[in-house]
Design a protein around this motif. Structure first.
Motif, PDB file in Angstrom:
ATOM      1  N   PHE A  39      41.025   8.529  76.667  1.00 26.93           N
ATOM      2  CA  PHE A  39      42.436   8.152  76.650  1.00 26.93           C
ATOM      3  C   PHE A  39      43.297   9.050  77.541  1.00 26.93           C
ATOM      4  O   PHE A  39      44.119   8.540  78.312  1.00 26.93           O
ATOM      5  CB  PHE A  39      42.950   8.138  75.206  1.00 26.93           C
ATOM      6  N   PRO A  40      43.132  10.382  77.500  1.00 23.76           N
ATOM      7  CA  PRO A  40      43.943  11.208  78.402  1.00 23.76           C
ATOM      8  C   PRO A  40      43.725  10.867  79.883  1.00 23.76           C
ATOM      9  O   PRO A  40      44.671  10.863  80.669  1.00 23.76           O
ATOM     10  CB  PRO A  40      43.510  12.641  78.083  1.00 23.76           C
ATOM     11  N   ALA A  41      42.502  10.556  80.268  1.00 20.49           N
ATOM     12  CA  ALA A  41      42.232  10.170  81.656  1.00 20.49           C
ATOM     13  C   ALA A  41      42.937   8.856  81.987  1.00 20.49           C
ATOM     14  O   ALA A  41      43.483   8.689  83.080  1.00 20.49           O
ATOM     15  CB  ALA A  41      40.728  10.047  81.905  1.00 20.49           C
ATOM     16  N   ALA A  42      42.940   7.916  81.042  1.00 26.79           N
ATOM     17  CA  ALA A  42      43.639   6.644  81.263  1.00 26.79           C
ATOM     18  C   ALA A  42      45.127   6.889  81.492  1.00 26.79           C
ATOM     19  O   ALA A  42      45.731   6.288  82.387  1.00 26.79           O
ATOM     20  CB  ALA A  42      43.419   5.709  80.070  1.00 26.79           C
ATOM     21  N   ILE A  43      45.710   7.776  80.722  1.00 30.65           N
ATOM     22  CA  ILE A  43      47.136   8.070  80.876  1.00 30.65           C
ATOM     23  C   ILE A  43      47.397   8.758  82.214  1.00 30.65           C
ATOM     24  O   ILE A  43      48.400   8.470  82.882  1.00 30.65           O
ATOM     25  CB  ILE A  43      47.647   8.901  79.689  1.00 30.65           C
ATOM     26  N   ARG A  44      46.506   9.640  82.641  1.00 31.81           N
ATOM     27  CA  ARG A  44      46.673  10.279  83.964  1.00 31.81           C
ATOM     28  C   ARG A  44      46.651   9.234  85.078  1.00 31.81           C
ATOM     29  O   ARG A  44      47.414   9.331  86.039  1.00 31.81           O
ATOM     30  CB  ARG A  44      45.604  11.349  84.187  1.00 31.81           C
ATOM     31  N   VAL A  45      45.779   8.238  84.952  1.00 34.77           N
ATOM     32  CA  VAL A  45      45.742   7.152  85.939  1.00 34.77           C
ATOM     33  C   VAL A  45      47.077   6.422  85.939  1.00 34.77           C
ATOM     34  O   VAL A  45      47.656   6.159  87.003  1.00 34.77           O
ATOM     35  CB  VAL A  45      44.580   6.172  85.665  1.00 34.77           C
ATOM     36  N   VAL A  46      47.597   6.107  84.771  1.00 35.68           N
ATOM     37  CA  VAL A  46      48.866   5.388  84.684  1.00 35.68           C
ATOM     38  C   VAL A  46      49.990   6.211  85.310  1.00 35.68           C
ATOM     39  O   VAL A  46      50.827   5.661  86.044  1.00 35.68           O
ATOM     40  CB  VAL A  46      49.185   5.007  83.221  1.00 35.68           C
ATOM     41  N   VAL A  47      50.011   7.506  85.080  1.00 35.12           N
ATOM     42  CA  VAL A  47      51.042   8.363  85.680  1.00 35.12           C
ATOM     43  C   VAL A  47      50.911   8.355  87.203  1.00 35.12           C
ATOM     44  O   VAL A  47      51.911   8.220  87.923  1.00 35.12           O
ATOM     45  CB  VAL A  47      50.970   9.801  85.124  1.00 35.12           C
ATOM     46  N   ALA A  48      49.688   8.462  87.710  1.00 34.12           N
ATOM     47  CA  ALA A  48      49.476   8.423  89.163  1.00 34.12           C
ATOM     48  C   ALA A  48      49.917   7.086  89.742  1.00 34.12           C
ATOM     49  O   ALA A  48      50.559   7.035  90.804  1.00 34.12           O
ATOM     50  CB  ALA A  48      48.009   8.699  89.490  1.00 34.12           C
ATOM     51  N   VAL A  49      49.598   6.006  89.053  1.00 35.94           N
ATOM     52  CA  VAL A  49      50.005   4.679  89.513  1.00 35.94           C
ATOM     53  C   VAL A  49      51.524   4.545  89.465  1.00 35.94           C
ATOM     54  O   VAL A  49      52.137   3.977  90.373  1.00 35.94           O
ATOM     55  CB  VAL A  49      49.311   3.571  88.691  1.00 35.94           C
ATOM     56  N   ALA A  50      52.140   5.076  88.430  1.00 36.39           N
ATOM     57  CA  ALA A  50      53.602   5.017  88.316  1.00 36.39           C
ATOM     58  C   ALA A  50      54.275   5.704  89.501  1.00 36.39           C
ATOM     59  O   ALA A  50      55.263   5.194  90.045  1.00 36.39           O
ATOM     60  CB  ALA A  50      54.054   5.652  87.005  1.00 36.39           C
ATOM     61  N   GLU A  51      53.731   6.831  89.928  1.00 35.31           N
ATOM     62  CA  GLU A  51      54.296   7.537  91.081  1.00 35.31           C
ATOM     63  C   GLU A  51      54.160   6.710  92.352  1.00 35.31           C
ATOM     64  O   GLU A  51      55.097   6.625  93.153  1.00 35.31           O
ATOM     65  CB  GLU A  51      53.629   8.903  91.226  1.00 35.31           C
ATOM     66  N   GLN A  52      53.009   6.084  92.541  1.00 34.54           N
ATOM     67  CA  GLN A  52      52.804   5.233  93.717  1.00 34.54           C
ATOM     68  C   GLN A  52      53.706   4.006  93.658  1.00 34.54           C
ATOM     69  O   GLN A  52      54.270   3.582  94.674  1.00 34.54           O
ATOM     70  CB  GLN A  52      51.335   4.813  93.820  1.00 34.54           C
ATOM     71  N   ALA A  53      53.847   3.429  92.479  1.00 34.30           N
ATOM     72  CA  ALA A  53      54.689   2.249  92.310  1.00 34.30           C
ATOM     73  C   ALA A  53      56.147   2.567  92.647  1.00 34.30           C
ATOM     74  O   ALA A  53      56.831   1.784  93.308  1.00 34.30           O
ATOM     75  CB  ALA A  53      54.571   1.715  90.883  1.00 34.30           C
ATOM     76  N   GLU A  54      56.610   3.723  92.202  1.00 32.17           N
ATOM     77  CA  GLU A  54      57.981   4.133  92.517  1.00 32.17           C
ATOM     78  C   GLU A  54      58.153   4.331  94.020  1.00 32.17           C
ATOM     79  O   GLU A  54      59.160   3.923  94.600  1.00 32.17           O
ATOM     80  CB  GLU A  54      58.342   5.415  91.769  1.00 32.17           C
ATOM     81  N   ALA A  55      57.168   4.953  94.646  1.00 31.98           N
ATOM     82  CA  ALA A  55      57.242   5.198  96.092  1.00 31.98           C
ATOM     83  C   ALA A  55      57.310   3.892  96.873  1.00 31.98           C
ATOM     84  O   ALA A  55      57.994   3.809  97.902  1.00 31.98           O
ATOM     85  CB  ALA A  55      56.038   6.036  96.551  1.00 31.98           C
ATOM     86  N   LEU A  56      56.622   2.870  96.393  1.00 30.24           N
ATOM     87  CA  LEU A  56      56.604   1.568  97.067  1.00 30.24           C
ATOM     88  C   LEU A  56      57.714   0.642  96.588  1.00 30.24           C
ATOM     89  O   LEU A  56      57.920  -0.421  97.163  1.00 30.24           O
ATOM     90  CB  LEU A  56      55.254   0.876  96.837  1.00 30.24           C
ATOM     91  N   ASP A  57      58.392   1.022  95.512  1.00 28.11           N
ATOM     92  CA  ASP A  57      59.370   0.160  94.843  1.00 28.11           C
ATOM     93  C   ASP A  57      58.723  -1.190  94.499  1.00 28.11           C
ATOM     94  O   ASP A  57      59.264  -2.257  94.765  1.00 28.11           O
ATOM     95  CB  ASP A  57      60.630  -0.035  95.699  1.00 28.11           C
ATOM     96  N   HIS A  58      57.532  -1.076  93.906  1.00 27.62           N
ATOM     97  CA  HIS A  58      56.757  -2.263  93.518  1.00 27.62           C
ATOM     98  C   HIS A  58      55.963  -1.883  92.280  1.00 27.62           C
ATOM     99  O   HIS A  58      55.139  -0.976  92.326  1.00 27.62           O
ATOM    100  CB  HIS A  58      55.826  -2.672  94.663  1.00 27.62           C
ATOM    101  N   HIS A  59      56.206  -2.563  91.177  1.00 28.60           N
ATOM    102  CA  HIS A  59      55.699  -2.109  89.891  1.00 28.60           C
ATOM    103  C   HIS A  59      54.726  -3.103  89.264  1.00 28.60           C
ATOM    104  O   HIS A  59      55.056  -4.280  89.110  1.00 28.60           O
ATOM    105  CB  HIS A  59      56.880  -1.833  88.958  1.00 28.60           C
ATOM    106  N   PRO A  60      53.540  -2.622  88.896  1.00 28.39           N
ATOM    107  CA  PRO A  60      52.532  -3.492  88.299  1.00 28.39           C
ATOM    108  C   PRO A  60      52.784  -3.703  86.814  1.00 28.39           C
ATOM    109  O   PRO A  60      53.491  -2.925  86.169  1.00 28.39           O
ATOM    110  CB  PRO A  60      51.236  -2.690  88.487  1.00 28.39           C
TER     111      PRO A  60
END
Length: 100
Positions: A39-60
């Motif tokens: 579970f902690p690894a899954a949350i780290r992935v989500v945080v990394a994806v959130a940062e990329q999504a913000e940078a692209l202004d495109h949210h999954p």
């Protein structure tokens, strides 16, 4: 920055060929399901994806079920799939790889 112009069927097919873990769902969405090691690894992935999504202004859309993650991408404003979806999909793949 990736384009928000809707892709043709041929462009979508070519883009999916470069992202073998992703599949099409309906006409305007691509999806991927992946398991993190815990579970902690899954949350780290989500945080990394959130940062990329913000940078692209495109949210999954993200669904978290313990260590199983499901990502869905679509450019709603374009009414389908765009380069932006495939750019973010590749970044999601990289985030998942970093945690494996």
């Amino acid at each position: 920055m990736s384009s928000r112009a809707r892709l043709t069927e041929d462009q979508i097919t070519a883009a999916l060929a470069d992202l073998p873990e992703w599949t099409r769902e309906g006409e305007g969405t691509i999806v991927r399901t992946a398991d993190a090691r815990d579970f902690p690894a899954a949350i780290r992935v989500v945080v990394a994806v959130a940062e990329q999504a913000e940078a692209l202004d495109h949210h999954p859309d993200i669904d978290i079920r313990w260590r199983t993650l499901r990502f869905a991408l679509s450019t709603h404003s374009a009414g389908g799939l765009t380069d932006l979806d495939f750019t973010l999909a590749a970044r999601i793949d990289a985030a998942l790889s970093a945690e494996s």
